[in-house]
Design a protein around this motif. Structure first.
Motif, PDB file in Angstrom:
ATOM      1  N   PHE A 139      -5.851  -5.278   6.528  1.00 41.08           N
ATOM      2  CA  PHE A 139      -6.986  -5.525   5.564  1.00 41.08           C
ATOM      3  C   PHE A 139      -6.927  -7.000   6.311  1.00 41.08           C
ATOM      4  CE2 PHE A 139      -8.856  -7.766   2.043  1.00 41.08           C
ATOM      5  CZ  PHE A 139     -10.378  -7.155   2.335  1.00 41.08           C
ATOM      6  N   ILE A 194      -8.208   6.323   5.070  1.00 40.67           N
ATOM      7  CA  ILE A 194      -7.250   5.384   4.906  1.00 40.67           C
ATOM      8  C   ILE A 194      -6.978   4.455   3.671  1.00 40.67           C
ATOM      9  CG2 ILE A 194      -6.102   3.826   5.994  1.00 40.67           C
ATOM     10  CD1 ILE A 194      -5.823   6.395   7.347  1.00 40.67           C
ATOM     11  N   GLU A 195      -8.161   4.206   3.143  1.00 43.34           N
ATOM     12  CA  GLU A 195      -8.274   3.631   2.314  1.00 43.34           C
ATOM     13  C   GLU A 195      -9.312   4.581   1.303  1.00 43.34           C
ATOM     14  OE1 GLU A 195      -6.439   0.638   3.523  1.00 43.34           O
ATOM     15  OE2 GLU A 195      -8.179   1.249   4.461  1.00 43.34           O
ATOM     16  N   HIS A 246      -0.119  -5.467   6.232  1.00 45.12           N
ATOM     17  CA  HIS A 246      -1.378  -5.180   5.631  1.00 45.12           C
ATOM     18  C   HIS A 246      -3.074  -5.568   6.605  1.00 45.12           C
ATOM     19  CE1 HIS A 246      -4.295  -2.385   3.484  1.00 45.12           C
ATOM     20  NE2 HIS A 246      -3.636  -2.450   2.654  1.00 45.12           N
ATOM     21  N   GLU A 300      -2.289   4.452 -11.500  1.00 42.26           N
ATOM     22  CA  GLU A 300      -3.360   2.807 -12.042  1.00 42.26           C
ATOM     23  C   GLU A 300      -2.855   2.632 -13.932  1.00 42.26           C
ATOM     24  OE1 GLU A 300      -3.462   1.397  -9.162  1.00 42.26           O
ATOM     25  OE2 GLU A 300      -4.057   3.464  -8.324  1.00 42.26           O
ATOM     26  N   LYS A 360       0.568  -0.872   0.114  1.00 39.02           N
ATOM     27  CA  LYS A 360       0.152   0.064  -0.360  1.00 39.02           C
ATOM     28  C   LYS A 360       0.792   1.720  -0.253  1.00 39.02           C
ATOM     29  CE  LYS A 360      -3.087   2.885   3.056  1.00 39.02           C
ATOM     30  NZ  LYS A 360      -4.058   3.363   1.870  1.00 39.02           N
ATOM     31  N   GLY A 361       0.284   2.087  -1.077  1.00 38.78           N
ATOM     32  CA  GLY A 361       1.685   3.645  -1.111  1.00 38.78           C
ATOM     33  C   GLY A 361       1.455   3.690  -2.062  1.00 38.78           C
ATOM     34  N   THR A 385      -0.840   4.973  -4.686  1.00 37.14           N
ATOM     35  CA  THR A 385      -1.250   6.106  -5.021  1.00 37.14           C
ATOM     36  C   THR A 385      -1.326   6.801  -4.880  1.00 37.14           C
ATOM     37  OG1 THR A 385      -3.226   5.286  -6.420  1.00 37.14           O
ATOM     38  CG2 THR A 385      -4.076   7.600  -6.263  1.00 37.14           C
TER      39      THR A 385
HETATM   40  P1  ATP Z   1      -3.192   3.604  -1.778  1.00 37.64           P
HETATM   41  O1  ATP Z   1      -4.035   4.395  -2.829  1.00 37.64           O
HETATM   42  O2  ATP Z   1      -3.707   3.666  -0.509  1.00 37.64           O
HETATM   43  O3  ATP Z   1      -1.456   4.756  -1.874  1.00 37.64           O
HETATM   44  P2  ATP Z   1      -1.529   2.020  -3.837  1.00 37.64           P
HETATM   45  O4  ATP Z   1      -2.204   2.900  -4.499  1.00 37.64           O
HETATM   46  O5  ATP Z   1      -0.284   1.386  -3.585  1.00 37.64           O
HETATM   47  O6  ATP Z   1      -2.703   1.947  -2.368  1.00 37.64           O
HETATM   48  P3  ATP Z   1      -3.706  -0.191  -5.056  1.00 37.64           P
HETATM   49  O7  ATP Z   1      -2.641  -1.563  -5.994  1.00 37.64           O
HETATM   50  O8  ATP Z   1      -3.857   1.550  -5.934  1.00 37.64           O
HETATM   51  O9  ATP Z   1      -2.908   0.609  -3.555  1.00 37.64           O
HETATM   52  O10 ATP Z   1      -4.844  -0.445  -4.258  1.00 37.64           O
HETATM   53  C1  ATP Z   1      -5.912   0.084  -3.737  1.00 37.64           C
HETATM   54  C2  ATP Z   1      -6.958  -0.213  -2.148  1.00 37.64           C
HETATM   55  O11 ATP Z   1      -6.345  -1.814  -2.162  1.00 37.64           O
HETATM   56  C3  ATP Z   1      -6.381   1.083  -1.013  1.00 37.64           C
HETATM   57  O12 ATP Z   1      -7.665   0.640  -0.439  1.00 37.64           O
HETATM   58  C4  ATP Z   1      -4.901   0.375  -0.516  1.00 37.64           C
HETATM   59  O13 ATP Z   1      -5.742   0.003   1.199  1.00 37.64           O
HETATM   60  C5  ATP Z   1      -5.644  -1.367  -0.593  1.00 37.64           C
HETATM   61  N1  ATP Z   1      -4.182  -2.272  -0.931  1.00 37.64           N
HETATM   62  C6  ATP Z   1      -3.216  -1.770  -1.644  1.00 37.64           C
HETATM   63  N2  ATP Z   1      -1.594  -2.728  -1.405  1.00 37.64           N
HETATM   64  C7  ATP Z   1      -2.590  -3.863  -0.661  1.00 37.64           C
HETATM   65  C8  ATP Z   1      -2.086  -5.057  -0.221  1.00 37.64           C
HETATM   66  N3  ATP Z   1      -0.967  -5.415  -0.155  1.00 37.64           N
HETATM   67  N4  ATP Z   1      -3.382  -5.805   0.770  1.00 37.64           N
HETATM   68  C9  ATP Z   1      -4.433  -5.426   0.784  1.00 37.64           C
HETATM   69  N5  ATP Z   1      -4.613  -4.251   0.076  1.00 37.64           N
HETATM   70  C10 ATP Z   1      -4.116  -3.345  -0.393  1.00 37.64           C
END
Ligand code: ATP
Ligand code: MG
Length: 209
Positions: A197, A207-208, A195, A141, A42-43, A45
């Motif tokens: 979740f 947060i999400e 994570h 994305e 996560k992190g 975007t």
């Molecule tokens: P964020 O927007 O929080 O920075 P991201 O862009 O790294 O997340 P994405 O793959 O775009 O991650 O997924 C978006 C959503 O999925 C967010 O709600 C994020 O919290 C969740 N998420 C990201 N990585 C994981 C993971 N490893 N396990 C479960 N949920 C995840």
């Protein structure tokens, strides 16, 4: 700490400063950068949005292009809608936003519809890559568009290579193709060490999304 230890620490810091100063002096090329934030953690975007905020804070013209439907109903979307007028101005910097309002979601099942939606957003974004005033473009994305063959990677790479010299671009998404990683100046791969979740903690507003 005794005197000897303090002296050793100070000497170490002095050597470290010398190395950093030399690197700073050598970094004298002035140009924009292509940043790729990839990996399964996560992190991605949120990191891109943090940099967007940083650039906007300097009064730059910026753009946020999102390749996922429905992402706009999130805190940052509301924040931007409240902070910028309909033309994307806030009296300081400017933000242009394009997002898919039809097409691809994580549950997507219609190849033709998704492909058209991806192409439509990309077409909208194209003029940004000819605009030297646009200092930062976030392509959020976009990696999934290559994975599912909605966008031609080689075409996107050509556009990135030909963009204005001082324009910064950030690409986010899992599984960034190796051609993009090769082209990028800065690449970070975020690893999911833990994570919430997976510990059954519910996804939460702020947060999400
Ligand atoms: P964020 O927007 O929080 O920075 P991201 O862009 O790294 O997340 P994405 O793959 O775009 O991650 O997924 C978006 C959503 O999925 C967010 O709600 C994020 O919290 C969740 N998420 C990201 N990585 C994981 C993971 N490893 N396990 C479960 N949920 C995840
Ligand atoms: Mg993301």
């Amino acid at each position: 700490m005794n005197k000897e230890k303090i002296q050793r620490h100070n000497d170490r810091m002095k050597r470290h400063k010398k190395v950093v100063d030399e690197k700073i002096e050598k970094a004298n090329i002035e140009q924009g950068v292509l940043i790729v934030i990839t990996g399964n953690g996560k992190g991605k975007t949120t990191s891109a949005l943090g940099t967007l905020l940083r650039s906007l804070g300097h009064g730059h013209q910026c753009a946020l292009v999102q390749f996922i439907k429905g992402q706009w109903d999130c805190g940052e979307g509301h924040f931007f809608a409240n902070s910028f007028d309909k033309k994307g101005n806030n009296g300081q910097g400017g933000l242009t936003t394009y997002t898919m309002d039809t097409g691809f979601t994580w549950n997507s099942q219609d190849f033709e519809e998704d492909k058209q939606a991806a192409a439509a957003v990309w077409e909208q974004a194209l003029p940004l890559f000819n605009d030297p005033e646009c200092r930062l473009i976030v392509l959020d994305e976009i990696t999934y568009m290559f994975k599912y063959k909605y966008l031609e990677l080689s075409e996107v790479i050509t556009v990135l290579k030909n963009r204005p010299k001082h324009q910064n671009v950030i690409i986010t998404g899992r599984g960034a193709p190796k051609e993009l990683i090769e082209l990028a100046d800065t690449v970070s791969e975020i690893q999911p060490v833990k994570h919430a979740f997976n510990q059954r903690i519910k996804a939460q507003e702020g947060i999400e999304w």
